[in-house]
Design a protein around this motif. Sequence first.
Motif, PDB file in Angstrom:
ATOM      1  N   LYS A 160      63.241  32.737  10.310  1.00  0.00           N
ATOM      2  CA  LYS A 160      63.204  31.361  10.816  1.00  0.00           C
ATOM      3  C   LYS A 160      63.440  30.331   9.703  1.00  0.00           C
ATOM      4  N   THR A 161      62.710  30.493   8.590  1.00  0.00           N
ATOM      5  CA  THR A 161      62.874  29.530   7.486  1.00  0.00           C
ATOM      6  C   THR A 161      63.936  30.003   6.490  1.00  0.00           C
ATOM      7  N   ARG A 162      64.416  31.227   6.674  1.00  0.00           N
ATOM      8  CA  ARG A 162      65.400  31.899   5.818  1.00  0.00           C
ATOM      9  C   ARG A 162      64.799  32.319   4.475  1.00  0.00           C
ATOM     10  N   ALA A 163      63.477  32.222   4.322  1.00  0.00           N
ATOM     11  CA  ALA A 163      62.830  32.628   3.069  1.00  0.00           C
ATOM     12  C   ALA A 163      63.043  34.121   2.827  1.00  0.00           C
ATOM     13  N   ASN A 164      63.611  34.426   1.657  1.00  0.00           N
ATOM     14  CA  ASN A 164      63.826  35.821   1.219  1.00  0.00           C
ATOM     15  C   ASN A 164      64.856  36.608   2.028  1.00  0.00           C
ATOM     16  N   VAL A 165      65.536  35.966   2.981  1.00  0.00           N
ATOM     17  CA  VAL A 165      66.472  36.730   3.819  1.00  0.00           C
ATOM     18  C   VAL A 165      67.640  37.257   2.984  1.00  0.00           C
ATOM     19  N   GLU A 166      68.266  36.382   2.204  1.00  0.00           N
ATOM     20  CA  GLU A 166      69.391  36.829   1.379  1.00  0.00           C
ATOM     21  C   GLU A 166      68.919  37.823   0.337  1.00  0.00           C
ATOM     22  N   LYS A 167      67.743  37.564  -0.217  1.00  0.00           N
ATOM     23  CA  LYS A 167      67.193  38.438  -1.253  1.00  0.00           C
ATOM     24  C   LYS A 167      67.040  39.864  -0.741  1.00  0.00           C
TER      25      LYS A 167
END
Length: 211
Positions: A160-167
């Motif tokens: 939802k917040t995109r926190a750590n998604v790419e990581k």
Amino acid sequence: MGSSSGSGSAYGYSFKILLIGDSGVGKSSLLVSFISNQTEDLAPTIGVDFKIKHLTVGGKKLKLTIWDTAGQERFRTLTTSYYRGAQGIILVYDVTRRETFTNLADVWAKEVGLYSTNQDCIKMLVGNKVDKENERAVTREEGIAFAQKCGSLFLECSAKTRANVEKCFEELALKILEVPSLMEEGSSVVKRNSLKQKQESHASPGGGCCL
């Protein structure tokens, strides 16, 4: 000139990544968030869906084919073809729903053991929905402990917040690149040379129909 700037030369490595876990833990949301910066609520995936993402990790150009599956029992028939040849597997649970975490141990980790054709394949445990911290039912420590037991990487994130998604995808890709056998498998140079033999072997009866 042979090929123009076609996809064949656009990347050095191509890896197959699987997203597995219970229905509703946010696998599709993670994928959409990673691919397109959108985070809208999605309808449940029916069967299998996959998306392609090109990215540069560790100075190498990669093409990730990320497979997203419906977590529902009724799609269990796709398992063997789904797992075949995957270099990375992301096991997703929802930190606010304890049963999605216990199911990883009871169902999904066992399934990976049964169906994964790749002994060296990299696994990553991902606790999603950390934006709902006040509803948390699984501690970070429990996640870390389970990841260590499975020999997998660990991250908590929020589609939802995109926190750590790419990581999450980048760390997985970096780890795959550290394993010589997986790197060789994913090399587009090796792939082009073996494509001819592959096509011949695919003609055999009973060789997978679709995909």
